[in-house]
Design an enzyme around this catalytic site. Structure first.
Site, PDB file in Angstrom:
ATOM      1  N   CYS A   1      79.626 -39.182 -48.890  1.00 18.88           N
ATOM      2  CA  CYS A   1      78.974 -38.162 -49.699  1.00 18.88           C
ATOM      3  C   CYS A   1      78.247 -38.794 -50.886  1.00 18.88           C
ATOM      4  O   CYS A   1      78.841 -39.620 -51.564  1.00 18.88           O
ATOM      5  CB  CYS A   1      80.012 -37.179 -50.200  1.00 18.88           C
ATOM      6  SG  CYS A   1      79.406 -35.956 -51.367  1.00 18.88           S
ATOM      7  N   PRO A   2      77.026 -38.441 -51.197  1.00 20.31           N
ATOM      8  CA  PRO A   2      76.221 -37.364 -50.592  1.00 20.31           C
ATOM      9  C   PRO A   2      75.252 -37.840 -49.517  1.00 20.31           C
ATOM     10  O   PRO A   2      74.367 -37.082 -49.130  1.00 20.31           O
ATOM     11  CB  PRO A   2      75.428 -36.860 -51.805  1.00 20.31           C
ATOM     12  CG  PRO A   2      75.115 -38.117 -52.562  1.00 20.31           C
ATOM     13  CD  PRO A   2      76.316 -39.031 -52.348  1.00 20.31           C
TER      14      PRO A   2
END
Lengths: 193, 82
Positions: B18-19
């Site tokens: 993430c992200p």
């Protein structure tokens, strides 16, 4: 096509609406929709980033770059220590504090020894590398590429005796609290980190 | 992997967390034409929820399918419009 989430058939519903009332409601909805569509369309987010430690640099950048992927209009206003995130030289050398960090597996008395912040930062850096988490520089590049407005507070630039050229290309300088507030007032989401 | 879709392109975000899966998916979708299907191959288990949330909140894309295959998470995203 798919009727998985189709609304209940109106044929079966109790149609006990007063036509005049229904018409008035329809007009009200249309008026409200027009008001809502007036001016700004799309979601806006403002983040105020005040912290310049290695760990605290991540949340604003991760949220900002992700929000940009949603097509949102995003401003991150960096002030005080948050300015270091955008400072090309300092950004590469952000430190994690070993003292006063309850997540550190060492007592404060030892964490306060010289060099412990560097040790803590190296450990965190290793975890980040091992986990495939993006670097701060990557997140800054991504954010700028995707249209996030990374702002550096002018007052803090002068307070810290930085130069406008010290920051990554694409960073907005010459802005202050009023600029941040203006965007915050227009924003659907405002976060203070 | 999937025979139901004509995959136009495959995006490999294995090893990234993430992200990145969402951000790179968005960038890859931007380079495609309407009607194209992007296959996203990730190892981040959070991408199952994140890609779904992103696709649901973004105009012009539709999430066709998500497959959890051992420790790989594969997403099929269609570009539906501009």
């Amino acid at each position: 096509m798919s009727t998985e989430h189709s609304p209940p058939s109106t044929d079966d519903a109790d149609l006990e609406f007063d036509p005049a009332e229904l018409q008035a409601l329809r007009e009200r909805v249309a008026a409200l929709e027009e008001t809502a569509a007036d001016g700004d369309d799309g979601t806006k987010m403002t983040i105020v980033a005040t912290q310049g430690s290695f760990d605290m640099a991540y949340p604003p950048l991760i949220l900002a770059s992700t929000a940009a992927a949603f097509g949102w209009d995003v401003v991150v206003f960096h002030t005080f220590w948050g300015l270091d995130i955008l400072h090309e030289e300092k950004s590469a050398d952000l430190k994690l504090s070993a003292v006063g960090n309850p997540n550190m597996p060492i007592p404060n008395a030892i964490a306060a020894l010289p060099g412990m912040d560097t040790v803590a930062t190296r450990l965190m850096q290793k975890r980040i590398d091992d986990n495939g988490t993006a670097t701060i520089e990557e997140l800054i590049d991504l954010s700028l590429e995707s249209g996030v407005d990374l702002q550096a507070c002018q007052m803090t630039i002068e307070l810290m005796d930085y130069d406008e050229d010290d920051f990554y290309d694409g960073v907005t300088t010459g802005v202050g609290a009023a600029t941040a507030l203006q965007h915050m007032a227009d924003s659907d989401i405002q976060l203070f980190v | 992997m999937s025979s139901e879709y004509q995959t136009t392109e495959t995006l490999d975000v294995t090893g990234q967390s993430c992200p990145m899966p969402v951000v790179k998916t968005k960038q890859a979708i931007d380079d495609l034409e309407a009607g194209d299907v992007l296959e996203v191959v990730a190892t981040d288990s959070g991408s199952m929820s994140d890609i779904q949330g992103w696709a649901g909140g973004t105009d012009g894309v539709a999430l066709l399918e998500q497959v959890a295959d051992d420790d790989r998470y594969i997403h099929y995203v269609e570009k539906t419009g501009e």
